[in-house]
Design a protein around this motif. Structure first.
Motif, PDB file in Angstrom:
ATOM      1  N   PRO A 166       0.789  -0.980   0.009  1.00  0.00           N
ATOM      2  CA  PRO A 166       0.178   0.132  -0.036  1.00  0.00           C
ATOM      3  C   PRO A 166       0.887   1.213  -0.298  1.00  0.00           C
ATOM      4  O   PRO A 166       1.656   1.382   0.578  1.00  0.00           O
ATOM      5  N   ALA A 167       0.322   2.356  -0.625  1.00  0.00           N
ATOM      6  CA  ALA A 167       0.918   3.688  -0.812  1.00  0.00           C
ATOM      7  C   ALA A 167       1.070   4.071   0.705  1.00  0.00           C
ATOM      8  O   ALA A 167       0.223   3.998   1.711  1.00  0.00           O
ATOM      9  N   GLY A 168       2.200   4.799   1.099  1.00  0.00           N
ATOM     10  CA  GLY A 168       2.568   5.108   2.432  1.00  0.00           C
ATOM     11  C   GLY A 168       3.138   4.305   3.237  1.00  0.00           C
ATOM     12  O   GLY A 168       3.566   4.609   4.270  1.00  0.00           O
ATOM     13  N   SER A 169       3.269   3.103   2.878  1.00  0.00           N
ATOM     14  CA  SER A 169       3.909   2.041   3.806  1.00  0.00           C
ATOM     15  C   SER A 169       5.401   2.326   4.042  1.00  0.00           C
ATOM     16  O   SER A 169       6.105   2.770   3.179  1.00  0.00           O
ATOM     17  N   VAL A 170       5.818   2.574   5.380  1.00  0.00           N
ATOM     18  CA  VAL A 170       7.004   2.673   5.751  1.00  0.00           C
ATOM     19  C   VAL A 170       7.873   1.420   6.110  1.00  0.00           C
ATOM     20  O   VAL A 170       7.502   0.349   6.794  1.00  0.00           O
ATOM     21  N   ALA A 171       9.193   1.383   5.415  1.00  0.00           N
ATOM     22  CA  ALA A 171      10.042   0.055   5.368  1.00  0.00           C
ATOM     23  C   ALA A 171      11.351   0.267   5.674  1.00  0.00           C
ATOM     24  O   ALA A 171      11.909   1.228   5.601  1.00  0.00           O
ATOM     25  N   VAL A 172      11.834  -0.904   5.774  1.00  0.00           N
ATOM     26  CA  VAL A 172      13.324  -0.942   6.182  1.00  0.00           C
ATOM     27  C   VAL A 172      13.946  -2.239   5.304  1.00  0.00           C
ATOM     28  O   VAL A 172      13.154  -3.135   5.275  1.00  0.00           O
ATOM     29  N   ALA A 173      15.277  -1.980   4.989  1.00  0.00           N
ATOM     30  CA  ALA A 173      15.693  -3.168   4.509  1.00  0.00           C
ATOM     31  C   ALA A 173      17.383  -2.766   4.180  1.00  0.00           C
ATOM     32  O   ALA A 173      17.624  -1.629   3.634  1.00  0.00           O
ATOM     33  N   GLY A 174      18.258  -3.608   4.637  1.00  0.00           N
ATOM     34  CA  GLY A 174      19.626  -3.351   4.669  1.00  0.00           C
ATOM     35  C   GLY A 174      19.853  -2.299   5.836  1.00  0.00           C
ATOM     36  O   GLY A 174      19.343  -2.194   6.882  1.00  0.00           O
ATOM     37  N   GLN A 175      20.651  -1.228   5.201  1.00  0.00           N
ATOM     38  CA  GLN A 175      20.889  -0.088   5.717  1.00  0.00           C
ATOM     39  C   GLN A 175      20.022   1.067   5.524  1.00  0.00           C
ATOM     40  O   GLN A 175      20.305   1.970   5.811  1.00  0.00           O
ATOM     41  N   GLY A 186       6.810  -4.900  -3.693  1.00  0.00           N
ATOM     42  CA  GLY A 186       7.957  -4.697  -2.677  1.00  0.00           C
ATOM     43  C   GLY A 186       8.328  -5.669  -1.941  1.00  0.00           C
ATOM     44  O   GLY A 186       7.666  -6.598  -1.434  1.00  0.00           O
ATOM     45  N   GLY A 187       9.948  -5.876  -1.648  1.00  0.00           N
ATOM     46  CA  GLY A 187      10.331  -6.736  -0.828  1.00  0.00           C
ATOM     47  C   GLY A 187      10.746  -6.364   0.552  1.00  0.00           C
ATOM     48  O   GLY A 187      11.409  -6.778   1.285  1.00  0.00           O
ATOM     49  N   TRP A 188      10.765  -5.064   0.879  1.00  0.00           N
ATOM     50  CA  TRP A 188      11.213  -4.524   2.043  1.00  0.00           C
ATOM     51  C   TRP A 188      10.347  -4.864   3.307  1.00  0.00           C
ATOM     52  O   TRP A 188       9.100  -5.149   3.205  1.00  0.00           O
ATOM     53  N   ASN A 189      10.883  -4.613   4.288  1.00  0.00           N
ATOM     54  CA  ASN A 189      10.028  -4.976   5.746  1.00  0.00           C
ATOM     55  C   ASN A 189       9.179  -3.921   5.955  1.00  0.00           C
ATOM     56  O   ASN A 189       9.660  -2.841   6.481  1.00  0.00           O
ATOM     57  N   LEU A 190       7.962  -4.113   6.223  1.00  0.00           N
ATOM     58  CA  LEU A 190       7.069  -3.132   6.279  1.00  0.00           C
ATOM     59  C   LEU A 190       6.539  -2.640   7.984  1.00  0.00           C
ATOM     60  O   LEU A 190       6.291  -4.029   8.468  1.00  0.00           O
ATOM     61  N   ILE A 191       6.945  -1.615   8.437  1.00  0.00           N
ATOM     62  CA  ILE A 191       6.893  -1.359   9.773  1.00  0.00           C
ATOM     63  C   ILE A 191       5.894  -0.490  10.042  1.00  0.00           C
ATOM     64  O   ILE A 191       5.537  -0.217  11.612  1.00  0.00           O
ATOM     65  N   GLY A 192       5.058   0.148   9.327  1.00  0.00           N
ATOM     66  CA  GLY A 192       4.242   1.352   9.495  1.00  0.00           C
ATOM     67  C   GLY A 192       3.711   1.989   8.340  1.00  0.00           C
ATOM     68  O   GLY A 192       4.070   1.360   7.397  1.00  0.00           O
ATOM     69  N   ARG A 193       2.946   3.041   8.716  1.00  0.00           N
ATOM     70  CA  ARG A 193       2.568   3.909   7.343  1.00  0.00           C
ATOM     71  C   ARG A 193       2.307   5.158   7.681  1.00  0.00           C
ATOM     72  O   ARG A 193       2.014   5.821   8.718  1.00  0.00           O
ATOM     73  N   THR A 194       2.691   5.908   6.680  1.00  0.00           N
ATOM     74  CA  THR A 194       2.361   7.667   6.938  1.00  0.00           C
ATOM     75  C   THR A 194       1.162   7.934   5.903  1.00  0.00           C
ATOM     76  O   THR A 194       1.123   7.381   5.083  1.00  0.00           O
ATOM     77  N   PRO A 195       0.724   9.092   6.620  1.00  0.00           N
ATOM     78  CA  PRO A 195      -0.712   9.329   5.446  1.00  0.00           C
ATOM     79  C   PRO A 195      -0.106  10.611   4.694  1.00  0.00           C
ATOM     80  O   PRO A 195      -0.977  10.932   3.814  1.00  0.00           O
ATOM     81  N   ILE A 196       1.088  10.780   4.631  1.00  0.00           N
ATOM     82  CA  ILE A 196       1.694  12.072   3.880  1.00  0.00           C
ATOM     83  C   ILE A 196       1.716  11.544   2.449  1.00  0.00           C
ATOM     84  O   ILE A 196       2.343  10.463   2.203  1.00  0.00           O
TER      85      ILE A 196
END
Length: 241
Positions: A166-175, A186-196
């Motif tokens: 989903p759009a706005g999904s906040v993610a991390v991967a590597g550094q 997408g293959g990054w780890n999703l940890i949250g979401r922003t409304p912006i």
């Protein structure tokens, strides 16, 4: 330029040179890449078509009808011979992205906690407690590659990418960390979401974030997230398996 950081020039078609400044991702790389981009804009003028920065390289695209590849290479060599890094903190707009960290819309939050050995609350605090630099734009319109993560949060991409993030999904991967500007695989780890809204066809420049900008993720609760127009639709497929 510092002789320990000798660059290389690689052909990128008939109208481009790839300038490779570094082999590894470091915070200070951006100071050199920013300076190089500014020097190229001045040296190439109207013959410059595009500049595409990344963590370690800058792609310089020129108009071959008005400047030959040999002349373009000569100008780049001249620039590199006298290149100095930009001043730290001299540029870059600060953006604060309200982020609702929750397994409902960040299905990999627990996975990141497990990999890091931290609690979910500590993952949230660690991710939202530092300022990130935008190193590059790409992959999808308005997708900003940001770094660098606290080492505790570095983790691999998913073995199997999701077909729909989903759009706005906040993610991390590597550094790196990022927020998906549009719905995309997408293959990054999703940890949250922003409304912006990070990508808007009606916005000048289209993308909210630009290379060199600074970003801070600000933890908010669900009510604040929804009040700002956040989409609470759960991510299909749930956590990574």
């Amino acid at each position: 330029m510092n002789p320990t950081r000798l660059p290389s020039l690689e052909r990128a078609g008939l109208d481009g040179w790839m300038v490779r400044l570094f082999d590894s991702i470091e915070e200070n790389n951006l100071l050199w890449l920013t300076a190089l981009a500014e020097e190229c804009e001045a040296a190439f003028g109207d013959t410059l078509v595009d500049l595409v920065p990344s963590y370690t390289t800058l792609l310089v695209v020129f108009d071959p009808l008005h400047i030959s590849p040999c002349e373009a290479r000569k100008r780049l060599i001249d620039i590199l011979a006298r290149l100095e890094p930009a001043e730290a903190g001299a540029s870059g707009k600060l953006h604060e992205l309200p982020t609702w960290y929750d397994p409902k819309i960040g299905p990999d939050l627990q996975r990141v906690a497990d990999l890091s050995g931290l609690s979910v609350a500590s993952v949230i605090e660690t991710h939202s407690s530092r300022e990130y630099r935008v190193f590059a734009l790409g992959f999808a319109p308005g997708f900003a590659f940001m770094g660098l993560l606290n080492e505790a949060l570095t983790c691999p991409r998913l073995d199997t990418p999701r077909q729909k993030v989903p759009a706005g999904s906040v993610a991390v991967a590597g550094q790196q960390t990022a927020a998906y500007p549009i719905v995309t695989p997408g293959g990054w780890n999703l940890i949250g979401r922003t409304p912006i809204r990070l990508f808007d066809r009606n916005r000048e420049g289209l993308s909210l974030l630009r290379v060199g900008d600074r970003v801070r993720f600000v933890a908010v609760n669900q009510d604040t997230f929804e009040a700002q127009g956040g989409d609470t639709t759960p991510t299909n497929g749930g956590p990574a398996k």
